[in-house]
Design an enzyme around this catalytic site. Structure first.
Site, PDB file in Angstrom:
ATOM      1  N   LYS A 176      38.777  26.337  31.157  1.00  0.00           N
ATOM      2  CA  LYS A 176      38.168  26.415  31.009  1.00  0.00           C
ATOM      3  C   LYS A 176      37.205  28.350  30.482  1.00  0.00           C
ATOM      4  O   LYS A 176      37.343  28.882  31.865  1.00  0.00           O
ATOM      5  CB  LYS A 176      36.868  25.820  32.064  1.00  0.00           C
ATOM      6  CG  LYS A 176      35.341  25.703  31.684  1.00  0.00           C
ATOM      7  CD  LYS A 176      34.367  25.720  32.824  1.00  0.00           C
ATOM      8  CE  LYS A 176      34.334  26.261  33.597  1.00  0.00           C
ATOM      9  NZ  LYS A 176      32.624  27.671  32.680  1.00  0.00           N
ATOM     10  N   GLY A 229      36.543  35.777  38.403  1.00  0.00           N
ATOM     11  CA  GLY A 229      35.569  35.296  38.640  1.00  0.00           C
ATOM     12  C   GLY A 229      34.878  35.910  39.498  1.00  0.00           C
ATOM     13  O   GLY A 229      35.596  36.943  40.787  1.00  0.00           O
ATOM     14  N   THR A 233      32.100  32.157  44.194  1.00  0.00           N
ATOM     15  CA  THR A 233      32.885  30.916  43.463  1.00  0.00           C
ATOM     16  C   THR A 233      33.838  30.669  43.683  1.00  0.00           C
ATOM     17  O   THR A 233      34.713  29.946  43.728  1.00  0.00           O
ATOM     18  CB  THR A 233      32.718  31.513  41.863  1.00  0.00           C
ATOM     19  OG1 THR A 233      31.614  31.424  41.152  1.00  0.00           O
ATOM     20  CG2 THR A 233      33.189  30.104  40.503  1.00  0.00           C
ATOM     21  N   GLU A 251      41.083  35.701  41.813  1.00  0.00           N
ATOM     22  CA  GLU A 251      41.006  37.001  41.562  1.00  0.00           C
ATOM     23  C   GLU A 251      39.550  37.369  40.943  1.00  0.00           C
ATOM     24  O   GLU A 251      38.508  36.519  40.673  1.00  0.00           O
ATOM     25  CB  GLU A 251      41.175  37.627  39.648  1.00  0.00           C
ATOM     26  CG  GLU A 251      43.029  37.477  39.203  1.00  0.00           C
ATOM     27  CD  GLU A 251      43.239  38.324  40.754  1.00  0.00           C
ATOM     28  OE1 GLU A 251      42.928  39.402  40.874  1.00  0.00           O
ATOM     29  OE2 GLU A 251      44.595  38.219  40.702  1.00  0.00           O
ATOM     30  N   CYS A 285      35.987  44.237  36.380  1.00  0.00           N
ATOM     31  CA  CYS A 285      35.847  44.182  38.038  1.00  0.00           C
ATOM     32  C   CYS A 285      36.543  45.762  38.586  1.00  0.00           C
ATOM     33  O   CYS A 285      36.694  45.489  39.947  1.00  0.00           O
ATOM     34  CB  CYS A 285      36.261  42.705  38.080  1.00  0.00           C
ATOM     35  SG  CYS A 285      38.338  43.046  37.372  1.00  0.00           S
ATOM     36  N   GLU A 387      28.139  43.796  45.069  1.00  0.00           N
ATOM     37  CA  GLU A 387      28.767  43.502  43.668  1.00  0.00           C
ATOM     38  C   GLU A 387      27.794  43.908  42.982  1.00  0.00           C
ATOM     39  O   GLU A 387      26.709  42.399  43.268  1.00  0.00           O
ATOM     40  CB  GLU A 387      29.834  42.679  43.429  1.00  0.00           C
ATOM     41  CG  GLU A 387      30.156  43.565  41.830  1.00  0.00           C
ATOM     42  CD  GLU A 387      30.645  41.784  41.496  1.00  0.00           C
ATOM     43  OE1 GLU A 387      31.176  40.993  41.967  1.00  0.00           O
ATOM     44  OE2 GLU A 387      32.661  42.424  40.836  1.00  0.00           O
TER      45      GLU A 387
HETATM   46  P1  NAD Z   1      31.276  32.898  37.766  1.00  0.00           P
HETATM   47  O1  NAD Z   1      32.612  33.087  39.181  1.00  0.00           O
HETATM   48  O2  NAD Z   1      30.368  33.127  37.803  1.00  0.00           O
HETATM   49  O3  NAD Z   1      32.230  32.390  37.135  1.00  0.00           O
HETATM   50  C1  NAD Z   1      33.460  32.702  36.693  1.00  0.00           C
HETATM   51  C2  NAD Z   1      34.281  31.298  35.611  1.00  0.00           C
HETATM   52  O4  NAD Z   1      34.560  30.168  36.480  1.00  0.00           O
HETATM   53  C3  NAD Z   1      33.923  30.841  34.998  1.00  0.00           C
HETATM   54  O5  NAD Z   1      34.412  29.947  34.000  1.00  0.00           O
HETATM   55  C4  NAD Z   1      32.454  30.065  35.804  1.00  0.00           C
HETATM   56  O6  NAD Z   1      31.602  28.366  34.976  1.00  0.00           O
HETATM   57  C5  NAD Z   1      33.606  29.043  36.159  1.00  0.00           C
HETATM   58  N1  NAD Z   1      33.093  28.449  37.163  1.00  0.00           N
HETATM   59  C6  NAD Z   1      31.323  28.594  38.282  1.00  0.00           C
HETATM   60  N2  NAD Z   1      31.221  27.696  39.668  1.00  0.00           N
HETATM   61  C7  NAD Z   1      32.985  26.979  39.387  1.00  0.00           C
HETATM   62  C8  NAD Z   1      33.035  26.419  40.051  1.00  0.00           C
HETATM   63  N3  NAD Z   1      31.901  26.216  41.035  1.00  0.00           N
HETATM   64  N4  NAD Z   1      34.298  25.437  39.829  1.00  0.00           N
HETATM   65  C9  NAD Z   1      34.845  25.871  38.884  1.00  0.00           C
HETATM   66  N5  NAD Z   1      34.793  26.763  37.945  1.00  0.00           N
HETATM   67  C10 NAD Z   1      33.336  27.488  38.048  1.00  0.00           C
HETATM   68  O7  NAD Z   1      31.717  34.671  37.676  1.00  0.00           O
HETATM   69  P2  NAD Z   1      31.408  35.091  35.933  1.00  0.00           P
HETATM   70  O8  NAD Z   1      29.926  35.766  35.972  1.00  0.00           O
HETATM   71  O9  NAD Z   1      31.790  34.406  34.696  1.00  0.00           O
HETATM   72  O10 NAD Z   1      32.423  37.015  36.131  1.00  0.00           O
HETATM   73  C11 NAD Z   1      31.322  37.730  36.911  1.00  0.00           C
HETATM   74  C12 NAD Z   1      32.497  37.777  38.167  1.00  0.00           C
HETATM   75  O11 NAD Z   1      33.781  38.002  37.920  1.00  0.00           O
HETATM   76  C13 NAD Z   1      32.256  40.090  38.791  1.00  0.00           C
HETATM   77  O12 NAD Z   1      31.810  39.031  40.367  1.00  0.00           O
HETATM   78  C14 NAD Z   1      34.068  40.188  38.873  1.00  0.00           C
HETATM   79  O13 NAD Z   1      34.302  41.231  39.392  1.00  0.00           O
HETATM   80  C15 NAD Z   1      34.433  39.476  38.741  1.00  0.00           C
HETATM   81  N6  NAD Z   1      35.839  39.069  37.937  1.00  0.00           N
HETATM   82  C16 NAD Z   1      37.181  39.676  38.778  1.00  0.00           C
HETATM   83  C17 NAD Z   1      38.158  40.379  38.238  1.00  0.00           C
HETATM   84  C18 NAD Z   1      39.809  39.979  38.858  1.00  0.00           C
HETATM   85  O14 NAD Z   1      40.480  40.773  37.839  1.00  0.00           O
HETATM   86  N7  NAD Z   1      39.173  40.336  39.859  1.00  0.00           N
HETATM   87  C19 NAD Z   1      37.760  40.196  36.808  1.00  0.00           C
HETATM   88  C20 NAD Z   1      36.960  39.600  35.478  1.00  0.00           C
HETATM   89  C21 NAD Z   1      35.645  39.645  36.836  1.00  0.00           C
END
Ligand code: NAD
Length: 484
Positions: A176, A229, A233, A251, A285, A387
């Site tokens: 997804k 993400g 989440t 991650e 990130c 963040e």
């Molecule tokens: P998010 O957590 O809102 O969403 C990430 C993904 O998870 C999306 O596909 C979303 O639809 C899905 N999701 C949301 N709720 C869910 C649930 N309850 N169950 C399963 N899936 C769910 O994050 P975002 O806003 O898309 O991305 C930004 C975040 O990602 C920032 O916090 C950033 O630091 C983090 N990030 C971390 C890394 C890393 O490698 N550590 C890399 C890139 C981004």
């Protein structure tokens, strides 16, 4: 609306409309306009994808490694040959400068496939000759069907960072992408089929986290979840998937420190710190958002850094000279602006940026923000601890190494960190003492795909990259053989 592309699910080797028949709008951040729609899927689509993946799994797992690797290599080559098409699509979907998508996002997605196509052919398991008549050896079987969930900031880059090792190890995938940026994952699914990936091996289901993400995390067929993400989440996913005994790789977010000592190579440090603060509008990130600068060079650094941040060209991502594109969504744009208001209330001084930018022409309604530099914030306040994930960096002055390390470690996060010093002793000492999964010394975002990638504390659980990823996507089984 009818001329706009609709990003459909990709299940069992072909595009499919969602069971609900519903679609969401997809915006182009640079213009603020809707340019496409995406399938609003639900658990019924996830169930179909899981069924297709389960059916495809035995043959994919049984395929000789060399043949699987050849298919991944073909995907890499096809992607490389369409780099420009994918870069344009990524830029349109995310608001990032097309120059960045061309130089980083898509080439790294190509590398992910190419790297894991090679790595799987060198992936060996252990053998322990215990005594003259006892031999232990460890088999590493693919898990079966796995779930990969990725965010919007580096859409194809992070999507492929998960699916390439999962597929290489012999798993079938239900993936997804973020509902905010569905374009390139959809394009990739089609390209994978053209490259010879059998139907059902990679399935892409679009939709929200709550509808589709949770259905993936709770589906009984899915044996492991690889998630990138936000931290909240990640906690939610752990709470639903852990009681079902699924393997988890998380991650998550970061509040990464950059430690700049008086003896740093000033010019190299300044140029790289500008990138580590504002690349991809700060929506990486790994970006450093807390910049700790030693007393002796603080004022000089501040003046130069602010001058360079002010000079960054913000505008149309398609313009070759643009250095800062649009933020990914209206909601995120508003969130970053509210973080700047909070910073002011918490005692911060905005040294530059933070204002909404309205470029002329087609981007007049886009979600642009001038890169912001702040100082004067107490380290315990929310702005210093939470963040922001946007083009915002805070400066902090320190005197001693101990003070810098203590402050750097004083957050709930621990993803990446950067140290600038010419002292080899200090570099080693500080790197060892920082609570982070990754420390770059005198550089930033230099990647070697063999190295472990991930964070500590609330930045995540587990590691991606190299053998770590291949171990995550396989189940070890030890065989103890007693010879008669
Ligand atoms: P998010 O957590 O809102 O969403 C990430 C993904 O998870 C999306 O596909 C979303 O639809 C899905 N999701 C949301 N709720 C869910 C649930 N309850 N169950 C399963 N899936 C769910 O994050 P975002 O806003 O898309 O991305 C930004 C975040 O990602 C920032 O916090 C950033 O630091 C983090 N990030 C971390 C890394 C890393 O490698 N550590 C890399 C890139 C981004």
């Amino acid at each position: 609306m009818s001329e706009q592309p609709a990003f459909l699910n990709f299940i069992n080797g072909s595009f499919a409309a969602p069971a609900s028949g519903g679609y969401f709008a997809v915006h182009e951040p640079a213009t603020g306009q809707i340019y496409a729609t995406v399938a609003a899927s639900d658990s019924r689509d996830v169930a179909r994808a899981c069924e297709a993946a389960e059916k495809a799994a035995p043959a994919w797992c049984a395929m000789p490694t060399e043949k699987r690797a050849a298919i991944l290599d073909t995907i890499a080559s096809k992607l490389e040959s369409q780099l420009e098409r994918f870069a344009q699509a990524e830029s349109k979907d995310t608001g990032k400068p097309v120059s960045l998508a061309r130089a980083v996002d898509i080439p790294r997605a190509v590398s992910n496939f190419r790297f894991f196509a090679g790595a799987i052919q060198h992936f060996a398991s252990e053998c322990h000759p215990t005594s003259s008549d006892v031999l232990n050896y460890t088999l590493r079987h693919p898990l079966g069907v796995v779930g990969c969930i990725s965010p919007w900031n580096l859409p194809l880059y992070l999507f492929t960072w998960k699916i390439a090792p999962a597929l290489a190890a012999g798993n079938c995938v239900v993936a997804k992408p973020s509902e905010v940026t569905p374009a390139t994952a959809t394009m990739l699914a089609e390209l994978c089929a053209e490259a010879g990936l059998p139907p059902g091996v990679l399935n892409v289901v679009h939709g929200t986290g709550l509808e589709v993400g949770e259905a993936i995390c709770t589906h009984p067929t899915i044996k492991a979840i690889s998630f990138t993400g936000g931290t909240k989440t990640g906690a939610r996913i752990a709470s639903v998937a852990a009681p079902l005994f699924k393997k988890l790789s998380l991650e998550l977010g970061g509040k990464n420190p950059v430690l700049i000592f008086d003896d740093a190579d000033f010019d190299a440090m300044l140029a790289t710190t500008l990138r580590s603060s504002f690349s991809n509008q700060g929506e990486i990130c790994l970006c450093g958002s807390r910049i700790f600068v030693q007393d002796g060079i603080y004022d000089h650094f501040k003046a130069e850094f602010v001058k360079r941040a002010k000079a960054l060209r913000v505008g149309d991502p398609l313009d070759a000279s643009t250095e800062q594109g649009a933020l990914v969504s209206e909601q995120h744009h508003a969130k970053v602006r509210s973080n700047l208001d909070l910073a002011r209330n918490e005692g911060g001084t905005i040294l530059c940026g933070g204002e909404v930018i309205t470029p002329p022409g087609r981007c007049a309604k886009g979600w642009f923000l001038a890169p912001a530099v702040m100082e004067g914030l107490p380290h315990a306040c929310r702005t210093s601890q939470e963040e922001i994930f946007g083009p915002v960096a805070s400066l902090y002055r320190f005197k001693t190494e101990e003070e810098a390390v203590t402050l750097a470690n004083d957050t709930p996060y621990g993803l990446a960190s950067v140290v600038w010093t010419r002292s080899l002793d200090r570099a080693h000492r500080v790197a060892a003492n920082l609570h982070a999964g990754i420390t770059w010394v005198n550089c930033w975002m230099v990647r070697d795909l063999r190295t472990p990638f991930g964070g500590v504390k609330q930045s995540g659980v587990g590691r991606e990259g190299g053998w770590e990823a291949l171990r995550f996507f396989t189940e070890p089984k030890n065989v103890c053989l007693k010879l008669s």
